[in-house]
Design an enzyme around this catalytic site. Structure first.
Site, mmCIF file in Angstrom:
data_model
loop_
_atom_site.group_PDB
_atom_site.id
_atom_site.type_symbol
_atom_site.label_atom_id
_atom_site.label_comp_id
_atom_site.label_asym_id
_atom_site.label_seq_id
_atom_site.Cartn_x
_atom_site.Cartn_y
_atom_site.Cartn_z
ATOM 1 N N THR A 105 -4.747 -3.129 7.011
ATOM 2 C CA THR A 105 -6.100 -3.115 6.927
ATOM 3 C C THR A 105 -6.445 -2.173 8.195
ATOM 4 O O THR A 105 -7.577 -1.381 8.045
ATOM 5 C CB THR A 105 -6.694 -4.499 7.105
ATOM 6 O OG1 THR A 105 -6.136 -5.272 6.330
ATOM 7 C CG2 THR A 105 -8.234 -4.357 6.946
ATOM 8 N N ALA A 120 -6.619 -6.792 15.625
ATOM 9 C CA ALA A 120 -5.385 -6.205 15.284
ATOM 10 C C ALA A 120 -4.554 -6.439 16.851
ATOM 11 O O ALA A 120 -3.164 -6.665 16.538
ATOM 12 C CB ALA A 120 -5.814 -4.435 15.433
ATOM 13 N N ALA A 142 -20.752 -8.510 4.320
ATOM 14 C CA ALA A 142 -19.866 -8.521 5.474
ATOM 15 C C ALA A 142 -19.790 -9.938 6.095
ATOM 16 O O ALA A 142 -20.381 -10.082 7.115
ATOM 17 C CB ALA A 142 -20.112 -7.587 6.600
ATOM 18 N N ILE A 143 -19.377 -10.932 5.363
ATOM 19 C CA ILE A 143 -19.545 -12.393 5.531
ATOM 20 C C ILE A 143 -18.044 -13.017 6.432
ATOM 21 O O ILE A 143 -18.027 -14.157 6.477
ATOM 22 C CB ILE A 143 -19.924 -13.266 4.494
ATOM 23 C CG1 ILE A 143 -19.168 -13.146 3.359
ATOM 24 C CG2 ILE A 143 -21.487 -12.873 4.162
ATOM 25 C CD1 ILE A 143 -19.251 -14.120 2.115
ATOM 26 N N GLU A 193 -28.760 -12.578 8.063
ATOM 27 C CA GLU A 193 -27.793 -13.633 8.789
ATOM 28 C C GLU A 193 -28.167 -15.067 8.418
ATOM 29 O O GLU A 193 -29.341 -15.476 8.613
ATOM 30 C CB GLU A 193 -27.742 -13.214 10.131
ATOM 31 C CG GLU A 193 -26.979 -14.289 10.935
ATOM 32 C CD GLU A 193 -25.262 -14.538 10.463
ATOM 33 O OE1 GLU A 193 -24.607 -13.456 10.571
ATOM 34 O OE2 GLU A 193 -25.133 -15.884 10.382
ATOM 35 N N ARG A 200 0.656 -1.313 0.092
ATOM 36 C CA ARG A 200 -0.029 0.140 0.138
ATOM 37 C C ARG A 200 0.916 1.163 -0.216
ATOM 38 O O ARG A 200 2.158 1.282 0.514
ATOM 39 C CB ARG A 200 -0.604 0.114 1.272
ATOM 40 C CG ARG A 200 -1.992 -0.605 1.303
ATOM 41 C CD ARG A 200 -2.613 -0.414 2.689
ATOM 42 N NE ARG A 200 -3.529 -1.581 3.059
ATOM 43 C CZ ARG A 200 -4.760 -1.716 2.941
ATOM 44 N NH1 ARG A 200 -5.342 -0.771 2.129
ATOM 45 N NH2 ARG A 200 -5.217 -2.755 3.361
ATOM 46 N N HIS A 259 -16.292 5.136 42.753
ATOM 47 C CA HIS A 259 -17.749 5.626 42.612
ATOM 48 C C HIS A 259 -17.950 7.056 42.341
ATOM 49 O O HIS A 259 -17.083 7.787 42.902
ATOM 50 C CB HIS A 259 -18.447 5.395 43.999
ATOM 51 C CG HIS A 259 -19.736 5.658 44.110
ATOM 52 N ND1 HIS A 259 -20.847 4.975 43.450
ATOM 53 C CD2 HIS A 259 -20.504 6.927 44.404
ATOM 54 C CE1 HIS A 259 -22.115 5.548 43.466
ATOM 55 N NE2 HIS A 259 -21.785 6.982 44.160
ATOM 56 N N GLY A 270 0.297 0.696 8.269
ATOM 57 C CA GLY A 270 -0.684 0.457 9.037
ATOM 58 C C GLY A 270 -1.835 -0.669 8.532
ATOM 59 O O GLY A 270 -2.552 -0.870 9.670
ATOM 60 N N GLY A 290 -24.764 -10.511 6.533
ATOM 61 C CA GLY A 290 -23.899 -11.010 7.671
ATOM 62 C C GLY A 290 -24.019 -10.026 8.887
ATOM 63 O O GLY A 290 -23.793 -8.930 8.963
HETATM 64 C C1 LIG Z 1 -13.936 -2.574 8.970
HETATM 65 C C2 LIG Z 1 -13.148 -3.327 9.836
HETATM 66 C C3 LIG Z 1 -12.848 -3.176 11.059
HETATM 67 C C4 LIG Z 1 -12.020 -3.609 11.967
HETATM 68 N N1 LIG Z 1 -12.294 -3.185 13.246
HETATM 69 C C5 LIG Z 1 -11.538 -3.852 14.113
HETATM 70 C C6 LIG Z 1 -11.261 -3.395 15.679
HETATM 71 O O1 LIG Z 1 -12.008 -2.530 15.869
HETATM 72 N N2 LIG Z 1 -10.636 -3.896 16.052
HETATM 73 C C7 LIG Z 1 -9.618 -5.078 16.031
HETATM 74 O O2 LIG Z 1 -8.818 -5.761 16.423
HETATM 75 N N3 LIG Z 1 -9.638 -5.375 14.659
HETATM 76 C C8 LIG Z 1 -10.381 -4.885 13.677
HETATM 77 N N4 LIG Z 1 -10.382 -5.107 12.185
HETATM 78 C C9 LIG Z 1 -9.477 -6.456 12.054
HETATM 79 C C10 LIG Z 1 -8.084 -5.828 11.722
HETATM 80 O O3 LIG Z 1 -8.104 -4.787 10.859
HETATM 81 C C11 LIG Z 1 -7.164 -6.847 11.575
HETATM 82 O O4 LIG Z 1 -7.460 -8.045 12.614
HETATM 83 C C12 LIG Z 1 -5.671 -6.520 11.364
HETATM 84 O O5 LIG Z 1 -5.519 -5.362 10.560
HETATM 85 C C13 LIG Z 1 -4.809 -7.577 11.184
HETATM 86 O O6 LIG Z 1 -3.414 -7.242 11.183
HETATM 87 P P1 LIG Z 1 -2.226 -7.803 10.035
HETATM 88 O O7 LIG Z 1 -1.104 -7.047 10.641
HETATM 89 O O8 LIG Z 1 -2.383 -9.131 10.250
HETATM 90 O O9 LIG Z 1 -2.660 -7.519 8.508
HETATM 91 P P2 LIG Z 1 -3.125 -6.245 7.834
HETATM 92 O O10 LIG Z 1 -3.544 -5.083 8.599
HETATM 93 O O11 LIG Z 1 -4.292 -6.761 7.053
HETATM 94 O O12 LIG Z 1 -1.781 -5.712 7.125
HETATM 95 C C14 LIG Z 1 -1.207 -6.518 5.952
HETATM 96 C C15 LIG Z 1 -0.610 -5.608 5.409
HETATM 97 O O13 LIG Z 1 0.273 -6.502 4.442
HETATM 98 C C16 LIG Z 1 0.237 -5.883 2.935
HETATM 99 N N5 LIG Z 1 0.553 -7.001 2.101
HETATM 100 C C17 LIG Z 1 -0.095 -8.094 1.627
HETATM 101 N N6 LIG Z 1 0.615 -8.591 0.965
HETATM 102 C C18 LIG Z 1 1.758 -8.157 0.497
HETATM 103 C C19 LIG Z 1 2.838 -8.326 -0.148
HETATM 104 N N7 LIG Z 1 2.944 -9.164 -0.836
HETATM 105 N N8 LIG Z 1 3.965 -7.480 -0.251
HETATM 106 C C20 LIG Z 1 3.740 -6.208 0.545
HETATM 107 N N9 LIG Z 1 2.724 -5.936 1.441
HETATM 108 C C21 LIG Z 1 1.744 -6.945 1.651
HETATM 109 C C22 LIG Z 1 -1.171 -5.368 2.909
HETATM 110 O O14 LIG Z 1 -1.241 -4.447 1.879
HETATM 111 C C23 LIG Z 1 -1.595 -4.872 4.347
HETATM 112 O O15 LIG Z 1 -1.206 -3.533 4.344
HETATM 113 C C24 LIG Z 1 -11.337 -4.769 11.485
HETATM 114 C C25 LIG Z 1 -11.230 -5.049 10.300
HETATM 115 C C26 LIG Z 1 -12.026 -4.365 9.042
HETATM 116 C C27 LIG Z 1 -12.058 -4.881 7.825
#
Ligand SMILES: Cc1cc2nc3c(=O)[nH]c(=O)nc-3n(C[C@H](O)[C@H](O)[C@H](O)COP(=O)(O)OP(=O)(O)OC[C@H]3O[C@@H](n4cnc5c(N)ncnc54)[C@H](O)[C@@H]3O)c2cc1C
Length: 467
Positions: A41, A322, A271-272, A204, A35, A446, A39, A181
């Site tokens: 997803t 996360a 959102a499944i 759902e 990206r 409290h 940071g 979902g």
């Molecule tokens: C709408 C939504 C809301 C969410 N809300 C929450 C929340 O409130 N609390 C919570 O705990 N979790 C939440 N999540 C889930 C959370 O976003 C993920 O669990 C978390 O981002 C996972 O982190 P990660 O580091 O494993 O992967 P990701 O955050 O997905 O990061 C992976 C990164 O790897 C990069 N990448 C992939 N392949 C390659 C490659 N070949 N070369 C270079 N870069 C690559 C991608 O571009 C991406 O930036 C939410 C998710 C969504 C979709």
């Protein structure tokens, strides 16, 4: 060729945190991100932007419906483009924060797609057609996260048929939104658009919402959302979505079979769930094994089937959260440095950031029953909490589940205002193997909502005071 102790592919919460911890421990570290911003997803299209919209839309609703009761007369007017800009600004601040942290820790950051060409070698194809590079690494971490699960035959255009990403960007408030979902992401985003004026219907497949969370909590939460105006069609599935001049029409069938019905909407949100993202990494070629859900298989120390290649976060098994990804990042960096990194998977909180919030840590009643664990349950409603009463935020309850013999707390479940913040004390207690008695004897300020947590712990021993 540049050479590193550690190369991390993906800078989501798993990847960037792993890189920082490794750098703190003295390793020479590089990260690769495809990206434009770091940071993952979470910061770009997940946790952060969704929470910005939840926050803003909650205040909008409160201003419209709650303020007058406190003697504040206002008539809020929605400026959606400004609300989206507020969200984007929040995302920008967060992704820039990660860029700063990577620099501060002297981590080399490359933008491009990473591909493992051999054990110890990662090729980078730069985003904008620049010169390809290869990095050499003693250890490689796959932290590539996850992607949206699609429904066969239903193409997401991110305008009328959207994933969570499109649902964070809608330029007008849809009159009708159909959500496929009843999980966390669907209910959070459904709440946002309902508050901003949409009629929301959640379809759902199962006969309950938020699968995996405590059944009693799910029922109560559904009742609350229902009162807020979110409609539910449980035990149904969406089999087709057609686009037409007026909007979209979804074909909805009972999950158990039966006559389909056609439901019109302006926007359908799919959102499944999410699936691990491993495309283009060259895993088959180097022999990294995946399981039957296409997750990267790892051992207890996050090592894949190939020496020197590790994986963490959404791309491996476990809750797609996360903070789970972050903790795995820290544990792995420490293991690589010869320390005893570890994640306690029994104590990973899970939060739904709607109003009221839903939060849980540890085991549900269903899980305890299935495992044949004898437990005692203590429950306390927010209707009996002084602070909740004065704030008029009395919906929900706290439930503490403790081992019947030892009194050790096995699970805590909260539906209520600020549940996501309150669950932290339960997590700390459980991390230290604490009992319901420990929680009940801890002095809670409290008047706070946290007194309901203490009272639920007292209720385990049938001695709650304020009910
Ligand atoms: C709408 C939504 C809301 C969410 N809300 C929450 C929340 O409130 N609390 C919570 O705990 N979790 C939440 N999540 C889930 C959370 O976003 C993920 O669990 C978390 O981002 C996972 O982190 P990660 O580091 O494993 O992967 P990701 O955050 O997905 O990061 C992976 C990164 O790897 C990069 N990448 C992939 N392949 C390659 C490659 N070949 N070369 C270079 N870069 C690559 C991608 O571009 C991406 O930036 C939410 C998710 C969504 C979709």
């Amino acid at each position: 060729m540049s050479s590193y102790d550690l190369v991390v592919i993906g800078t989501g919460p798993g990847g960037y945190v792993c890189a920082i911890r490794a750098a703190q421990l003295g390793m020479k570290v590089a990260v690769i991100e495809k990206r434009a911003t770091h940071g993952g997803t979470c910061l770009n299209v997940g946790c952060i932007p969704s929470k910005a919209l939840l926050h803003a839309s909650e205040l909008y609703e409160e201003a419209g419906h709650g303020f007058a009761g406190m003697g504040i007369n206002v008539k809020p007017e929605l400026d959606l483009s400004k609300m989206l800009a507020f969200k984007d600004e929040g995302v920008k601040g967060n992704v820039q924060g990660v860029e700063f942290l990577l620099k501060k820790n002297k981590i080399d950051a490359f933008h491009g797609a990473g591909r493992i060409s051999a054990s110890g070698k990662v090729d980078i194809t730069p985003l904008n057609g620049g010169e390809a590079k290869t990095l050499e690494a003693k250890s490689i971490v796959i932290a590539t996260g996850s992607d949206v699960i699609r429904l066969p035959g239903i193409e997401i255009d991110e305008k009328q048929i959207v994933s969570s990403t499109g649902a964070l960007e809608l330029s007008t408030v849809p009159n009708k939104m159909l959500i496929v979902g009843g999980g966390i992401i669907g209910l959070e985003l459904g709440s946002v658009w309902r508050r901003l004026g949409s009629e929301v219907l959640v379809v759902e497949y199962l006969d309950r919402i938020i699968p995996g969370m405590d059944g009693e909590v799910a029922k109560q939460f559904q009742r609350i959302l229902d009162k807020q105006g979110v409609k539910f069609k449980l035990g149904h599935k969406v089999t087709e979505v057609e686009k037409n001049a007026k909007g979209v029409t979804a074909v909805v069938e009972p999950a158990a079979g039966g006559a389909p019905e056609r439901i019109d909407a302006d926007v359908v949100l799919v959102a499944i769930g999410r699936m691990p993202y491993t495309e283009g990494l060259g895993l088959e070629d180097v022999g990294v094994k995946l399981d039957n859900k296409r997750r990267v298989m790892v051992d207890a120390h996050y090592k894949t089937s190939v020496d020197g290649i590790y994986a963490i976060g959404d791309v491996i098994a476990g809750p797609m959260l996360a903070h789970k990804a972050e903790d795995e990042g820290v544990a792995l960096a420490e293991l690589l440095a010869g320390q005893a990194g570890h994640v306690n998977y029994d104590v990973i909180p899970n939060v739904i950031y709607t109003y009221p919030e839903v939060a849980s840590v540890g085991r549900t009643e269903e899980e305890l029953k299935e495992a044949g664990v004898a437990y005692a349950s203590g429950k306390f409603p927010f209707t009996a909490n002084g602070r909740a009463k004065v704030n008029r935020t009395t919906e929900g309850f706290v439930k503490v589940l403790a081992d019947a013999k030892t009194d050790r707390v096995l699970g805590v479940h909260i539906v209520g205002p600020d549940a996501g913040t309150m669950i932290a004390e339960a997590a700390v207690l459980m991390e230290f193997g604490g009992s319901a008695e420990d929680l009940a004897r801890t002095c809670h300020a409290h008047p706070t909502l946290t007194e309901a947590v203490k009272e639920a712990a007292l209720a385990v021993g049938k001695r709650a005071l304020h009910i």
